[in-house]
Motif scaffolding. Structure first.
Motif, PDB file in Angstrom:
ATOM      1  N   SER A 176       7.101  -4.742  -4.024  1.00 52.48           N
ATOM      2  CA  SER A 176       5.774  -5.160  -4.471  1.00 52.48           C
ATOM      3  C   SER A 176       5.833  -5.968  -5.763  1.00 52.48           C
ATOM      4  O   SER A 176       4.935  -6.761  -6.042  1.00 52.48           O
ATOM      5  CB  SER A 176       4.874  -3.938  -4.659  1.00 52.48           C
ATOM      6  N   GLN A 177       6.893  -5.758  -6.546  1.00 54.69           N
ATOM      7  CA  GLN A 177       7.035  -6.478  -7.808  1.00 54.69           C
ATOM      8  C   GLN A 177       7.563  -7.903  -7.626  1.00 54.69           C
ATOM      9  O   GLN A 177       7.492  -8.706  -8.561  1.00 54.69           O
ATOM     10  CB  GLN A 177       7.973  -5.701  -8.747  1.00 54.69           C
ATOM     11  N   ILE A 178       8.086  -8.190  -6.450  1.00 54.27           N
ATOM     12  CA  ILE A 178       8.674  -9.523  -6.241  1.00 54.27           C
ATOM     13  C   ILE A 178       7.885 -10.333  -5.208  1.00 54.27           C
ATOM     14  O   ILE A 178       8.431 -11.207  -4.547  1.00 54.27           O
ATOM     15  CB  ILE A 178      10.155  -9.421  -5.824  1.00 54.27           C
ATOM     16  N   THR A 185       1.006   6.669   5.164  1.00 62.37           N
ATOM     17  CA  THR A 185       1.793   5.699   4.383  1.00 62.37           C
ATOM     18  C   THR A 185       1.207   5.276   3.041  1.00 62.37           C
ATOM     19  O   THR A 185       1.963   4.778   2.198  1.00 62.37           O
ATOM     20  CB  THR A 185       2.078   4.444   5.224  1.00 62.37           C
ATOM     21  N   PRO A 186      -0.108   5.441   2.771  1.00 62.09           N
ATOM     22  CA  PRO A 186      -0.562   5.114   1.414  1.00 62.09           C
ATOM     23  C   PRO A 186       0.200   5.890   0.336  1.00 62.09           C
ATOM     24  O   PRO A 186       0.327   5.414  -0.793  1.00 62.09           O
ATOM     25  CB  PRO A 186      -2.049   5.499   1.434  1.00 62.09           C
ATOM     26  N   ALA A 187       0.715   7.048   0.698  1.00 68.45           N
ATOM     27  CA  ALA A 187       1.446   7.865  -0.275  1.00 68.45           C
ATOM     28  C   ALA A 187       2.743   7.204  -0.739  1.00 68.45           C
ATOM     29  O   ALA A 187       3.260   7.532  -1.811  1.00 68.45           O
ATOM     30  CB  ALA A 187       1.753   9.244   0.323  1.00 68.45           C
ATOM     31  N   LEU A 188       3.274   6.279   0.043  1.00 70.58           N
ATOM     32  CA  LEU A 188       4.562   5.672  -0.296  1.00 70.58           C
ATOM     33  C   LEU A 188       4.424   4.416  -1.150  1.00 70.58           C
ATOM     34  O   LEU A 188       5.433   3.895  -1.636  1.00 70.58           O
ATOM     35  CB  LEU A 188       5.316   5.316   0.992  1.00 70.58           C
ATOM     36  N   MET A 189       3.206   3.917  -1.341  1.00 74.55           N
ATOM     37  CA  MET A 189       3.008   2.645  -2.030  1.00 74.55           C
ATOM     38  C   MET A 189       2.653   2.846  -3.501  1.00 74.55           C
ATOM     39  O   MET A 189       1.803   3.678  -3.833  1.00 74.55           O
ATOM     40  CB  MET A 189       1.885   1.847  -1.360  1.00 74.55           C
ATOM     41  N   LEU A 234       0.249  -0.966   5.382  1.00 72.31           N
ATOM     42  CA  LEU A 234       0.351   0.484   5.186  1.00 72.31           C
ATOM     43  C   LEU A 234      -0.903   1.142   4.623  1.00 72.31           C
ATOM     44  O   LEU A 234      -0.923   2.372   4.465  1.00 72.31           O
ATOM     45  CB  LEU A 234       1.531   0.795   4.246  1.00 72.31           C
ATOM     46  N   HIS A 235      -1.947   0.375   4.302  1.00 72.80           N
ATOM     47  CA  HIS A 235      -3.109   0.995   3.672  1.00 72.80           C
ATOM     48  C   HIS A 235      -3.828   1.956   4.606  1.00 72.80           C
ATOM     49  O   HIS A 235      -3.639   1.942   5.829  1.00 72.80           O
ATOM     50  CB  HIS A 235      -4.077  -0.086   3.155  1.00 72.80           C
ATOM     51  N   THR A 272       1.440  -7.994   1.430  1.00 73.53           N
ATOM     52  CA  THR A 272       1.979  -7.720   2.764  1.00 73.53           C
ATOM     53  C   THR A 272       2.144  -6.223   2.981  1.00 73.53           C
ATOM     54  O   THR A 272       1.781  -5.683   4.051  1.00 73.53           O
ATOM     55  CB  THR A 272       3.344  -8.418   2.942  1.00 73.53           C
ATOM     56  N   ILE A 273       2.687  -5.537   1.988  1.00 74.45           N
ATOM     57  CA  ILE A 273       2.909  -4.092   2.087  1.00 74.45           C
ATOM     58  C   ILE A 273       1.583  -3.362   2.217  1.00 74.45           C
ATOM     59  O   ILE A 273       1.405  -2.489   3.075  1.00 74.45           O
ATOM     60  CB  ILE A 273       3.701  -3.586   0.872  1.00 74.45           C
TER      61      ILE A 273
END
Length: 276
Positions: free
Chosen positions: A114-116, A144-148, A126-127, A121-122
């Motif tokens: 996410s930093q690059i 999957t929101p837990a992984l972002m 996954l939201h 997209t992520i």
């Protein structure tokens, strides 16, 4: 003669110091991921077991913490906590199980991506389902929101707590229990936040609070899980600050609360089973 095993070296040392003050010397022995407590004199075994049982019920009682200060002779029963001279990666591996490390790694990878330039997209993939009527079949979105994590401070805060709490649960209770708490904690906390607020949230915090709630409830019956009360107090204070609006509007307060409640409920159920 072994009295029991703990996963927290400092709690083990506090008990050993207390026993020394009581005239029942004990020793700490490293046993894989555990710290075994052995009584030195076999004739004191029964009395020492009674003391350990009391300790298991109230591991954070002030009398154990103060015993180290009372103890005059510190020539024995000392323990090297391994805080120096041990590579940090080895310490991380030592205090975590496979599931703890897999989730930790997944969060780090997604956070770095996410930093690059891949944040949009992520998030799009996954939201939490929104609108729910159109995306509810994409079942992974419930978890999957837990992984972002898009903010590095948020990411580091959550993975450290996940490692500390999740690793403790996985080592003591087992990987299946941690997986259960991960899935239930993510599902309940995400659903509560998604329906009461909106789908614009992310982070492992809800699961972290589920682990916290679980440990807070079961630690009296499982002293191996015991953690300092100050840690629990800090997390509850942080939860209160979120609802008070001090932390801003982007905090998923209902995910935190939902995770805490479902984790505590699971802990209560497990504690009941262990007392039957």
């Amino acid at each position: 003669m072994q009295l029991g095993r703990l996963t927290d070296a400092r709690l083990a040392q506090a008990f050993v110091d207390y026993m020394a003050v009581q005239g029942m010397p004990c020793e700490i022995r490293e046993d894989g991921h555990y710290f075994s407590i052995d009584v030195v004199h076999s004739e004191q075994l029964d009395a020492a077991r009674r003391e350990f049982q009391q300790f298991a019920e109230q591991p954070n009682h002030p009398k154990y913490r103060s015993a180290s200060w009372q103890r005059a002779d510190r020539s024995g029963a000392q323990f090297d906590y391994g805080s120096s001279g041990t590579p940090i990666l080895h310490q991380i591996w030592l205090h975590a199980g496979p599931l703890t490390l897999v989730i930790l790694g997944a969060c780090l990878v997604l956070g770095l991506l996410s930093q690059i330039g891949f944040a949009s997209t992520i998030f799009g993939a996954l939201h939490f389902p929104a609108p729910f009527v159109e995306q509810w079949m994409q079942i992974w979105r419930m978890f999957t929101p837990a992984l972002m994590h898009f903010a590095m401070v948020h990411l580091l805060f959550n993975v450290v707590w996940w490692w500390y709490l999740g690793g403790r649960i996985e080592r003591v209770v087992g990987t299946p229990k941690l997986l259960e708490l991960l899935l239930i904690g993510a599902l309940f906390s995400n659903t509560l936040q998604g329906f009461l607020v909106d789908a614009n949230f992310l982070g492992l915090s809800g699961v972290v609070y589920a682990l916290l709630g679980y440990i807070a409830v079961v630690q009296r019956s499982k002293p191996e899980l015991a953690m300092p009360p100050a840690y629990i107090g800090f997390m509850l204070f942080w939860l209160a600050l979120g609802f008070a609006g001090v932390l801003g509007q982007q905090v998923a307060n209902y995910a935190h609360l939902g995770g805490l409640l479902v984790g505590a409920a699971q802990g209560w159920l497990d504690a009941r089973k262990s007392h039957r």
